[in-house]
Design an enzyme around this catalytic site. Sequence first.
Site, PDB file in Angstrom:
ATOM      1  N   CYS A 156       0.837  -1.206   0.000  1.00 32.43           N
ATOM      2  CA  CYS A 156       0.000   0.000   0.000  1.00 32.43           C
ATOM      3  C   CYS A 156       0.870   1.254   0.000  1.00 32.43           C
ATOM      4  CB  CYS A 156      -0.911  -0.004   1.225  1.00 32.43           C
ATOM      5  SG  CYS A 156      -1.938  -1.483   1.341  1.00 32.43           S
TER       6      CYS A 156
ATOM      7  N   GLU B 208      -6.165  -2.912  -2.867  1.00 33.09           N
ATOM      8  CA  GLU B 208      -5.897  -1.486  -3.075  1.00 33.09           C
ATOM      9  C   GLU B 208      -6.319  -1.063  -4.483  1.00 33.09           C
ATOM     10  OE1 GLU B 208      -4.415   1.348  -1.638  1.00 33.09           O
ATOM     11  OE2 GLU B 208      -4.860   0.409   0.278  1.00 33.09           O
TER      12      GLU B 208
END
Length: 564
Positions: free
Chosen positions: A163, A236
Site C-alpha cells: 500500500c 488497493e
Amino acid sequence: MLGGPGPGTVVDVGGIASRFWIKVRTHSVFVLYTPFFVCLASGHLDSDAFRRCISQDVHFLKAFAQAYEMAEDCADDDDDKSGIRDLRKRVVQRIKTHDALVREWGFELPDESISNNATVKYTDFLMAAASGRVEGEKVPGKIATPFERTKVAAYILGAMAPCMRLYSSISREIQALLVPDDRSHIYKKWIDSYSSQNFEEFAFQIEDMLDKLSISLTGEELEVIEKLYHQAMKLEADFFATQPISQQTIVPLARVLDPAEHSLTIFCDFDIACTAFDSSAILAEIAIITASKFDLDGSETQIARMSSADLRSTWNFLSTQYAEEFEHCMESIVDGRQVGKLDYEGLRNALEHVAEFEKRANTQVINSGVLKGLHLEDIKRAGQRLILQEGCREFFQKIVTNDTLKTEFHILSYCWCGDFIRSAFSSGGLDELKVHSNELTYEESVTTGDIVRKVESPMEKLQTFNDILNECNKEGRQLTVYIGGAVGDLLCLLQADIGIVISSTPSLRRLGDQFGVTFVPLFSGLVTKQRELVEDGSCDWKGLSGILYTVSSWDEIHAFILGS
C-alpha cells in the site's frame, strides 16, 4: 545433472519486498490508469470525489495502527519491536494530523464515519492476517512459540507494505507531469505529500522491516507472505477502481464510448509487438530442424531441399545481409534534419525505399529455398508454443469477449506465414481474430519455398488498413487504434485515430523524429486529453495529428482501452 538449489530454497535476487513489488506492478499500472487518477493528474478531478476518497484514509490508518500493535506483540527481537513501534507512531501521528493535513491541501472532509465496501474488504483482510489467518484459514504451523509468532509479524507487514509503495509510485508518476511552480493544480499538495522523500523513507522503512522479519522464514512461509502481499495490492487496486466518479472521463476507452454511436476497430502488428521473437527466425529454425531429421533418416520427399548445415549457413547469410542492407536503407532516408510538424507525404515517399528493400529481401528468401520442406503441422505446433509478450494474450482474450462496445480486431503483419500467426492465437477463444499477412504455399501440407505476397511493405499495410475500414459497418463513428513498433507500422500508426507504439525499434523513432512525429507517453497523453475534455467540453481522437503514444507494456494498453 548439474547441482542447484533444493526444493523450497529461496534464491536471493534482492529483498523480499522489492521482489514482491516487481511481481505485482501490473496492478499499479491499472491503478494509475483509473478514471480517479487520470482526472486527479489532470487537476480536474471533481472535488467531491476526491474528498470522499481521502475520507477513507482514517479507516485505513486506524487499521494500520492496530496491525502494527499486533505485529510488535508478535516480534521477539527488541530491535524489531522498536522498529515496528516507530512505524506505528508515524501512523498514529498521521491520524492526529489528518484533518489538518487535508485542510492544508485545500479541502474540508465530509462526515464519512462509515467505511465503504472496498475499505472494509481491505481492513477485514488486514485484521485476518494480523490474527494469523489467510483467506479465513489458519496459516501453516502452530502460533505458539516466540519464534513461530515472529512469522505473524512478517505476515502483517506483508499485508501493508504494497500500500505504501503503491502510493509512492503513483504520486511520483503524476508529479513528473506537473509544472513545478504551477499553483493552479488543486491536487499538487496531495501529490507532493505522497511523492516526498519523507513518505518514500516511510515506505522503505516498512519494506526494510519486512525483509528483516523474513530472513529466517521457510519457503512455504515466504509463499504465505507473497500471497498476502499480492492480495493487499489487489484490494488497493479495487479500492481505486471502484471510486465513484460522476464526471465525464476518457478512460477506459471501451466504456466511455457510446455503443449506439461508436464502434472500435483495433489493428496490431505481430512480430515483436506481440511476440518475444521474430517469426522469420522461428520459421527458419523449423526448416533447419526438419532438414536435420531428413539428414539422419534419409527419408525421401517430393520436394528437394538443402541439408541442415547448408540451410543454417544460408539463413545466417540472409539474416546478416538483411540487417546490413536495412541499415543502409535507413541511412539513405534519415539525414538528421527535422521538420517542425508532421510531414506525412514526405514520410510516405521515404518509406517507398523501405518497400522496395522489403520486397527484394523476400525475393532473396524465396530464391534461396530456405522455406522449402516445412510441414504445416510443425508450423502450427510452433505457433501454439510461441511466447507472446506479457499481457498480450490476456488483452486479446478480453477484447474478443468484450460486450460493452462493438469491437473488431485485426492482425496486420509482414510475417511469411498466416498459419503460424493463427496458431499462436488458436487457444483461449482467440481463433476468431482476423489475420492479414503473407502465406506460404504447400504441396500435400509441405511448403514449396514460395510465398504468397500480400503484405510486404508499409504501403501494403496501409492499403490493407484502409480496405478493412472501407468494408466495416458505416453506421456511427468508427474509432481506430493501431498498435505497433516497427518502421513498417508508421503510416498506419499515424493514420489511425490512436496510434500506440510498443516495443519500438530505434529506426522507427529516428524516422519519426525526422518527419515531425511527436512521441508522447500514453499516460501523459491521457492526462492532457482529460484536461481538454474538461476545459473545452470535447476530446476528439483523430488520425494524422502527428502524435503517437508510447507504452512500455501491454498492461498500459489493456488499462487504457478496457480498464481493470
